[in-house]
Design a protein around this motif. Sequence first.
Motif, PDB file in Angstrom:
ATOM      1  N   ARG A  43       0.831  -1.204   0.000  1.00  0.00           N
ATOM      2  CA  ARG A  43       0.000   0.000   0.000  1.00  0.00           C
ATOM      3  C   ARG A  43       0.865   1.253   0.000  1.00  0.00           C
ATOM      4  NH1 ARG A  43      -1.842   3.601   3.308  1.00  0.00           N
ATOM      5  NH2 ARG A  43      -0.918   2.694   5.152  1.00  0.00           N
ATOM      6  N   ILE A  44       1.901   1.264   0.814  1.00  0.00           N
ATOM      7  CA  ILE A  44       2.805   2.407   0.880  1.00  0.00           C
ATOM      8  C   ILE A  44       3.533   2.581  -0.451  1.00  0.00           C
ATOM      9  CG2 ILE A  44       4.919   3.269   1.961  1.00  0.00           C
ATOM     10  CD1 ILE A  44       3.867   2.063   4.594  1.00  0.00           C
ATOM     11  N   ALA A  45       3.976   1.476  -1.051  1.00  0.00           N
ATOM     12  CA  ALA A  45       4.650   1.560  -2.343  1.00  0.00           C
ATOM     13  C   ALA A  45       3.701   2.100  -3.413  1.00  0.00           C
ATOM     14  CB  ALA A  45       5.177   0.190  -2.754  1.00  0.00           C
ATOM     15  N   ALA A  46       2.439   1.695  -3.376  1.00  0.00           N
ATOM     16  CA  ALA A  46       1.463   2.189  -4.344  1.00  0.00           C
ATOM     17  C   ALA A  46       1.233   3.684  -4.155  1.00  0.00           C
ATOM     18  CB  ALA A  46       0.149   1.431  -4.202  1.00  0.00           C
ATOM     19  N   ALA A  50       1.996   6.514  -6.921  1.00  0.00           N
ATOM     20  CA  ALA A  50       0.952   7.452  -7.329  1.00  0.00           C
ATOM     21  C   ALA A  50       1.445   8.886  -7.204  1.00  0.00           C
ATOM     22  CB  ALA A  50      -0.300   7.244  -6.483  1.00  0.00           C
ATOM     23  N   ARG A  51       2.202   9.178  -6.186  1.00  0.00           N
ATOM     24  CA  ARG A  51       2.746  10.536  -6.026  1.00  0.00           C
ATOM     25  C   ARG A  51       3.740  10.859  -7.129  1.00  0.00           C
ATOM     26  NH1 ARG A  51       3.652   9.722   0.133  1.00  0.00           N
ATOM     27  NH2 ARG A  51       1.588  10.218   0.913  1.00  0.00           N
ATOM     28  N   ARG A  52       4.573   9.873  -7.485  1.00  0.00           N
ATOM     29  CA  ARG A  52       5.579  10.100  -8.522  1.00  0.00           C
ATOM     30  C   ARG A  52       4.959  10.257  -9.903  1.00  0.00           C
ATOM     31  NH1 ARG A  52       8.693   5.895  -6.122  1.00  0.00           N
ATOM     32  NH2 ARG A  52       7.868   4.509  -7.708  1.00  0.00           N
TER      33      ARG A  52
END
Length: 77
Positions: A43-46, A50-52
């Motif tokens: 979830r954190i990686a997603a 998404a931010r990038r």
Amino acid sequence: MTNMFKPKMPDTSAQEVAMKRQEELLAKQEARTEAEEVEERRRIAAQMRARRTGGMRSLLSPMRSTPQVGLSGVNYE
């Protein structure tokens, strides 16, 4: 005659079964915790992805009826 002086050993089969069940429950709990940690990392990686990669791509979503509206300052009505 030799059995006369030996103390009788208590039956520990119920304790062994309880310990086995407790170990199984602990193993399941550890597996569940590990799965939750893996899901949290995903979830954190997603979120980081998404931010990038957000920005224009998210504005041009196919879910919007007019995705170009608001990009160049001109309304396409």
